[in-house]
Design a protein around this motif. Structure first.
Motif, PDB file in Angstrom:
ATOM      1  N   LYS A  54     -13.578 -52.880  69.235  1.00  0.00           N
ATOM      2  CA  LYS A  54     -13.421 -51.806  68.260  1.00  0.00           C
ATOM      3  C   LYS A  54     -12.614 -50.674  68.884  1.00  0.00           C
ATOM      4  O   LYS A  54     -12.850 -50.278  70.015  1.00  0.00           O
ATOM      5  N   THR A  55     -11.637 -50.187  68.116  1.00  0.00           N
ATOM      6  CA  THR A  55     -10.787 -49.099  68.610  1.00  0.00           C
ATOM      7  C   THR A  55     -11.382 -47.759  68.219  1.00  0.00           C
ATOM      8  O   THR A  55     -11.562 -47.470  67.038  1.00  0.00           O
ATOM      9  N   ASP A  56     -11.698 -46.956  69.212  1.00  0.00           N
ATOM     10  CA  ASP A  56     -12.197 -45.596  68.995  1.00  0.00           C
ATOM     11  C   ASP A  56     -11.191 -44.653  69.653  1.00  0.00           C
ATOM     12  O   ASP A  56     -11.148 -44.519  70.876  1.00  0.00           O
ATOM     13  N   VAL A  57     -10.340 -44.009  68.810  1.00  0.00           N
ATOM     14  CA  VAL A  57      -9.280 -43.156  69.354  1.00  0.00           C
ATOM     15  C   VAL A  57      -9.852 -42.040  70.214  1.00  0.00           C
ATOM     16  O   VAL A  57      -9.300 -41.687  71.253  1.00  0.00           O
ATOM     17  N   ASN A  82      -2.174 -46.246  63.329  1.00  0.00           N
ATOM     18  CA  ASN A  82      -3.571 -46.134  62.913  1.00  0.00           C
ATOM     19  C   ASN A  82      -4.461 -46.964  63.836  1.00  0.00           C
ATOM     20  O   ASN A  82      -3.982 -47.724  64.686  1.00  0.00           O
ATOM     21  N   SER A  83      -5.761 -46.832  63.651  1.00  0.00           N
ATOM     22  CA  SER A  83      -6.714 -47.461  64.578  1.00  0.00           C
ATOM     23  C   SER A  83      -6.638 -48.982  64.549  1.00  0.00           C
ATOM     24  O   SER A  83      -6.994 -49.643  65.525  1.00  0.00           O
ATOM     25  N   ARG A  84      -6.151 -49.548  63.431  1.00  0.00           N
ATOM     26  CA  ARG A  84      -6.018 -51.018  63.361  1.00  0.00           C
ATOM     27  C   ARG A  84      -4.864 -51.518  64.216  1.00  0.00           C
ATOM     28  O   ARG A  84      -4.789 -52.712  64.533  1.00  0.00           O
ATOM     29  N   GLU A 135      -6.282 -44.366  55.328  1.00  0.00           N
ATOM     30  CA  GLU A 135      -6.531 -44.421  56.772  1.00  0.00           C
ATOM     31  C   GLU A 135      -6.732 -43.038  57.387  1.00  0.00           C
ATOM     32  O   GLU A 135      -7.035 -42.920  58.563  1.00  0.00           O
ATOM     33  N   ASP A 163     -12.327 -40.917  57.886  1.00  0.00           N
ATOM     34  CA  ASP A 163     -13.174 -41.634  58.835  1.00  0.00           C
ATOM     35  C   ASP A 163     -14.293 -42.360  58.089  1.00  0.00           C
ATOM     36  O   ASP A 163     -14.361 -42.352  56.849  1.00  0.00           O
TER      37      ASP A 163
END
Length: 445
Positions: free
Chosen positions: A187-190, A167-169, A232, A235
């Motif tokens: 910040k993670t932006d896939v 996941n993005s975390r 998760e 969005d």
């Protein structure tokens, strides 16, 4: 037995006699035999079996062989080789292809860290996808996720194929700053990561998982269940992210067939779950029929379908999705019924009035072997009622007057209901690693 000119067959028949002696009484030959025996007991065979089990599960074709050199002068040296049964060829592991060497390394780590008594480790791996076929890159990502369950895993990669299960975390993007130094994005932006790697939406299919459900009601209710247990997957705007829910009227019709062919072109091939109503029939047989149906279609069509395996099929435990919402305690808390007793009284009244005359009601009576004559019968056979009575008929009795507020009501129901009420659905979803890392934290403890 102790003739040194005789070749040792490692029968260890001598050990019983040797162990009767005190250490000071052993001569050099006997000491060597005892050490030989102790080294043999290291159980390399069992370790090799586990390594091969993981290696083949992860895509390996050859067999890994371990042997302990029991020559006292060269003792404690373990030799690792690969064996190809088809060619009957054995060669050093160093001769293994670079890609499969990576799979072997990950399989070895999985075996080593999988021991119950093993202390959790910190594993740091650089670009594990190098030299790997895209399919094996996905396998590597699954192995790394399994390793991360018990260990701290840190790996770098330039392949999005390794990211799907995290996941993005858990993902951090590393970029170069203005001075050429590496820095981690806050910040993670896939989506930004995929774009930075040069992948478009169509390259990564824009969807990581697909649900195929029978009706539009299922399409509206399934997301409510996913929202609670796999938060998760949503969005920031509250919409399902990278998950598609395809609606069909039946899982064995031309529309589903066409959807599967389409999905085979634009979605991940094995990341899908077909959900079909139980319809009061044998679930195992329905599942087998579904798999056989698509296997037969594959033989007839030049365009291959994704393989529909048992793990890609969920036959609901109950007649239909509606029958998961008949927990009297939860319904009382919501105010759908005045009390649990009221629920049973209402259901018995409707049973006497018309439910027993429906085809599904007659089937239920056949299964029970008698016709229910009291509220006690209703209470005693609620499971059978939910399995064999048609869901729409039951559902409308209690929820028909809540059409305008149905979504909010069912959302509250799912929040109040225990997990076991939906366990067959959630267990089927949990089978896919993609969802394991996206569970609500409180539900993973």
């Amino acid at each position: 037995m102790f003739n040194q000119a005789k070749k040792c067959g490692h029968c260890f028949s001598c050990i019983g006699l040797i162990e009767k002696k005190a250490p000071a009484e052993l001569d050099a030959f006997e000491t060597a035999k005892l050490l030989d025996y102790k080294l043999y007991q290291l159980n390399l065979d069992e370790f090799a079996r586990k390594v091969n089990q993981n290696y083949k599960k992860n895509g390996g074709q050859d067999e890994i062989l371990y042997s302990m050199n029991r020559d006292v002068e060269r003792m404690l040296k373990v030799t690792t080789e690969i064996h190809n049964p088809a060619q009957n060829l054995t060669r050093p592991v160093a001769k293994m292809g670079k890609g499969m060497r990576s799979i072997y390394m990950l399989s070895l780590l999985e075996t080593y860290t999988g021991t119950e008594s093993r202390i959790p480790s910190i594993l740091m791996i650089e670009d594990p996808e190098i030299f790997l076929h895209p399919k094996l890159q996905k396998v590597s990502g699954e192995i790394l996720y399994r390793l991360s369950r018990k260990n701290q895993v840190i790996f770098s990669t330039h392949s999005p194929n390794l990211l799907a299960n995290f996941n993005s975390r858990q993902i951090r993007q590393i970029v170069l700053d203005g001075e050429g130094y590496s820095k981690m994005c806050e910040k993670t932006d896939v989506s930004a990561i995929l774009e930075d790697l040069g992948y478009t939406a169509s390259d990564l299919m824009n969807v990581n998982f697909v649900f195929i459900v029978e009706g539009k009601q299922d399409k509206s209710r399934l997301p409510l269940l996913i929202r609670k247990y796999y938060s998760e997957t949503y969005d920031e705007s509250g919409k399902l992210s990278r998950i598609a829910i395809i609606t069909t009227n039946s899982c064995t019709n031309i529309k589903t067939y066409a959807n599967l062919k389409y999905m085979n072109q634009i979605y991940l091939r094995d990341q899908f779950l077909m959900i079909r109503d139980g319809d009061g029939k044998d679930r195992m047989e329905l599942g087998r029929q579904l798999c056989r149906y698509y296997e037969q279609r594959n033989l007839e069509d030049v365009d291959t379908l994704p393989k529909v395996r048992p793990e890609n099929v969920l036959i609901l435990k109950y007649y239909s999705f509606e029958n998961y919402f008949f927990n009297p305690k939860v319904m009382t808390e919501l105010g759908v019924v005045e009390s649990e007793e009221t629920f049973y009284e209402t259901l018995f009244e409707k049973w006497k009035e018309y439910l027993h005359r429906l085809s599904s009601g007659k089937h239920l009576t056949e299964v029970l072997g008698f016709e229910m004559q009291s509220i006690s019968d209703i209470k005693a056979h609620m499971e059978e009622i939910k399995i064999y009575l048609r869901g729409h008929n039951l559902y409308d009795i209690f929820y028909g007057r809540y059409k305008d507020q149905e979504e909010e009501l069912l959302k509250r129901y799912i929040d109040l209901a225990p997990r076991k009420d939906f366990s067959d659905i959630l267990d089927a979803i949990d089978h896919f690693i993609y969802f394991e890392s996206r569970k609500r934290e409180r539900d993973t403890k």
